[in-house]
Each structure stands twice: as C-alpha cells, then as structure tokens.
Design a protein around this motif. Structure first.
Motif, mmCIF file in Angstrom:
data_model
loop_
_atom_site.group_PDB
_atom_site.id
_atom_site.type_symbol
_atom_site.label_atom_id
_atom_site.label_comp_id
_atom_site.label_asym_id
_atom_site.label_seq_id
_atom_site.Cartn_x
_atom_site.Cartn_y
_atom_site.Cartn_z
ATOM 1 N N VAL A 1 44.291 72.007 57.934
ATOM 2 C CA VAL A 1 44.415 71.058 59.045
ATOM 3 C C VAL A 1 43.244 70.078 59.028
ATOM 4 O O VAL A 1 43.424 68.876 59.245
ATOM 5 C CB VAL A 1 44.498 71.810 60.394
ATOM 6 N N ASP A 2 42.040 70.567 58.749
ATOM 7 C CA ASP A 2 40.865 69.691 58.689
ATOM 8 C C ASP A 2 41.015 68.650 57.586
ATOM 9 O O ASP A 2 40.660 67.487 57.755
ATOM 10 C CB ASP A 2 39.592 70.508 58.452
ATOM 11 N N GLY A 3 41.541 69.081 56.436
ATOM 12 C CA GLY A 3 41.728 68.159 55.317
ATOM 13 C C GLY A 3 42.705 67.049 55.640
ATOM 14 O O GLY A 3 42.433 65.874 55.384
ATOM 15 N N VAL A 4 43.834 67.400 56.213
ATOM 16 C CA VAL A 4 44.830 66.386 56.567
ATOM 17 C C VAL A 4 44.305 65.507 57.700
ATOM 18 O O VAL A 4 44.513 64.291 57.712
ATOM 19 C CB VAL A 4 46.176 67.038 56.942
ATOM 20 N N SER A 5 43.583 66.101 58.637
ATOM 21 C CA SER A 5 43.036 65.346 59.780
ATOM 22 C C SER A 5 42.084 64.235 59.342
ATOM 23 O O SER A 5 41.939 63.237 60.050
ATOM 24 C CB SER A 5 42.274 66.280 60.720
ATOM 25 N N ARG A 6 41.454 64.395 58.217
ATOM 26 C CA ARG A 6 40.533 63.356 57.741
ATOM 27 C C ARG A 6 41.229 62.015 57.540
ATOM 28 O O ARG A 6 40.598 60.968 57.553
ATOM 29 C CB ARG A 6 39.861 63.799 56.446
ATOM 30 N N PHE A 7 42.546 62.045 57.359
ATOM 31 C CA PHE A 7 43.291 60.815 57.133
ATOM 32 C C PHE A 7 43.789 60.185 58.430
ATOM 33 O O PHE A 7 44.419 59.139 58.405
ATOM 34 C CB PHE A 7 44.451 61.083 56.164
ATOM 35 N N CYS A 8 43.494 60.800 59.563
ATOM 36 C CA CYS A 8 43.904 60.217 60.846
ATOM 37 C C CYS A 8 43.219 58.872 61.075
ATOM 38 O O CYS A 8 43.871 57.891 61.399
ATOM 39 C CB CYS A 8 43.589 61.177 61.997
ATOM 40 N N HIS A 9 41.903 58.842 60.925
ATOM 41 C CA HIS A 9 41.145 57.619 61.225
ATOM 42 C C HIS A 9 40.229 57.180 60.085
ATOM 43 O O HIS A 9 39.591 56.138 60.195
ATOM 44 C CB HIS A 9 40.283 57.833 62.475
ATOM 45 N N GLN A 10 40.143 57.958 59.017
ATOM 46 C CA GLN A 10 39.189 57.650 57.948
ATOM 47 C C GLN A 10 39.852 57.484 56.585
ATOM 48 O O GLN A 10 39.194 57.616 55.562
ATOM 49 C CB GLN A 10 38.176 58.792 57.815
ATOM 50 N N ALA A 11 41.114 57.206 56.533
ATOM 51 C CA ALA A 11 41.832 57.171 55.261
ATOM 52 C C ALA A 11 41.140 56.267 54.239
ATOM 53 O O ALA A 11 40.914 56.662 53.101
ATOM 54 C CB ALA A 11 43.272 56.726 55.475
ATOM 55 N N ARG A 12 40.782 55.067 54.644
ATOM 56 C CA ARG A 12 40.184 54.120 53.702
ATOM 57 C C ARG A 12 38.886 54.651 53.112
ATOM 58 O O ARG A 12 38.578 54.392 51.954
ATOM 59 C CB ARG A 12 39.934 52.789 54.381
ATOM 60 N N GLU A 13 38.116 55.403 53.869
ATOM 61 C CA GLU A 13 36.849 55.954 53.382
ATOM 62 C C GLU A 13 37.055 56.992 52.284
ATOM 63 O O GLU A 13 36.164 57.221 51.478
ATOM 64 C CB GLU A 13 36.078 56.593 54.535
ATOM 65 N N PHE A 14 38.216 57.621 52.250
ATOM 66 C CA PHE A 14 38.498 58.660 51.269
ATOM 67 C C PHE A 14 39.214 58.145 50.028
ATOM 68 O O PHE A 14 39.038 58.680 48.939
ATOM 69 C CB PHE A 14 39.342 59.779 51.911
ATOM 70 N N LEU A 15 40.023 57.119 50.174
ATOM 71 C CA LEU A 15 40.866 56.653 49.077
ATOM 72 C C LEU A 15 40.083 55.824 48.063
ATOM 73 O O LEU A 15 39.248 54.996 48.425
ATOM 74 C CB LEU A 15 42.028 55.833 49.625
ATOM 75 N N ASP A 16 40.392 56.049 46.788
ATOM 76 C CA ASP A 16 39.816 55.257 45.697
ATOM 77 C C ASP A 16 40.469 53.877 45.762
ATOM 78 O O ASP A 16 41.679 53.756 45.556
ATOM 79 C CB ASP A 16 40.112 55.945 44.363
ATOM 80 N N PRO A 17 39.697 52.824 46.029
ATOM 81 C CA PRO A 17 40.289 51.489 46.191
ATOM 82 C C PRO A 17 41.026 51.000 44.943
ATOM 83 O O PRO A 17 41.952 50.196 45.050
ATOM 84 C CB PRO A 17 39.103 50.586 46.526
ATOM 85 N N GLU A 18 40.652 51.490 43.778
ATOM 86 C CA GLU A 18 41.308 51.066 42.542
ATOM 87 C C GLU A 18 42.724 51.621 42.424
ATOM 88 O O GLU A 18 43.509 51.134 41.610
ATOM 89 C CB GLU A 18 40.477 51.495 41.337
ATOM 90 N N LYS A 19 43.061 52.624 43.210
ATOM 91 C CA LYS A 19 44.381 53.258 43.137
ATOM 92 C C LYS A 19 45.347 52.735 44.198
ATOM 93 O O LYS A 19 46.513 53.097 44.201
ATOM 94 C CB LYS A 19 44.252 54.778 43.291
ATOM 95 N N ILE A 20 44.859 51.863 45.085
ATOM 96 C CA ILE A 20 45.720 51.325 46.149
ATOM 97 C C ILE A 20 46.598 50.222 45.564
ATOM 98 O O ILE A 20 46.102 49.190 45.130
ATOM 99 C CB ILE A 20 44.888 50.798 47.334
#
Length: 133
Positions: free
Chosen positions: A33-52
């Motif tokens: 649940v904590d892992g999925v919750s990280r994408f609630c408001h911080q998705a951009r901080e986690f995602l590799d911009p080169e893969k978007i």
C-alpha cells in the motif's frame, strides 16, 4: 507470489535513486500500500523522465493514447489502493477504463510499458504513459 511485473516496472521506469525503497515496498505484502501510495501525489518524482511517452490530465482522450492501446491491448497487472481492482490482470483497454473511475492511484503494468494514474486532485489528475522504447 511472483513479483516479476513489479520488479520490471521499478527497474525500467523508476529513477535510479528511488528504486530500492519502492521495490521493497511493492514486493512486501505489508508495505505494498505504501508503494502504490507514493504515486498519489509524487508520481513525477519517481518516474524516469526519459521513459515518459505521453503525459497529461487528458491522456485518455488523446488520439495517440487510443492508438497505443489498440497496438498494445495485452493483459496487464493492475496495482491500486482500491481493493476491488488491485492485483487483477486485465486487457489494457479495460484496465484504463477502471483506472479512470478510480479515486486513488493506479499502476497498469504491461510487458514493455506502464500507465500511471495519480490520485485525482482539485487541479486535475496526473497521468503518464511510459514505454521502454
């Protein structure tokens, strides 16, 4: 339980500095649940911009996204805080429909791509299509 989809997602689409902790959370049942919750408001901080490949609040209405779905409508693992859709395997098209109506973050993990829906907020909802190529 087989966590190969989660491992692939983290190793392929997440920034190197964020991988270790997120991988631990997504592969530990009590921390998932904590892992999925990280994408609630911080998705951009986690995602590799080169893969978007595509992003935006209107992602599901864009013709390029519809074309991508038609070309990649395979079974995908859905990770969500909504228990009724969490850990389901659905065709990409159906997974996106469920993500649209969800009120929480949703991760859709395909073989060479991922779709991330952040939690809906007053200003809109971040959405990302990630691709290996």
């Amino acid at each position: 339980m087989d966590y190969s989809a989660e491992k692939h997602f983290v190793q392929t689409f997440i920034r190197k500095s964020r991988r270790e902790r997120l991988l631990y959370e997504l592969t530990t049942p009590k921390k998932r649940v904590d892992g999925v919750s990280r994408f609630c408001h911080q998705a951009r901080e986690f995602l590799d911009p080169e893969k978007i490949l595509l992003e935006g609040e209107d992602l599901e209405r864009r013709p390029e996204f519809a074309q991508f779905i038609r070309r990649h409508d395979e079974l995908c693992l859905v990770l969500s805080l909504d228990f009724w859709q969490d850990e389901q395997y659905l065709p990409l098209k159906d997974a996106v429909v469920q993500a649209i109506v969800s009120l929480d973050a949703v991760l859709i993990l395909g073989s060479t791509f991922a779709v991330v829906f952040a939690e809906p907020m007053k200003g809109g909802r971040e959405k990302y299509l990630l691709s290996e190529s």
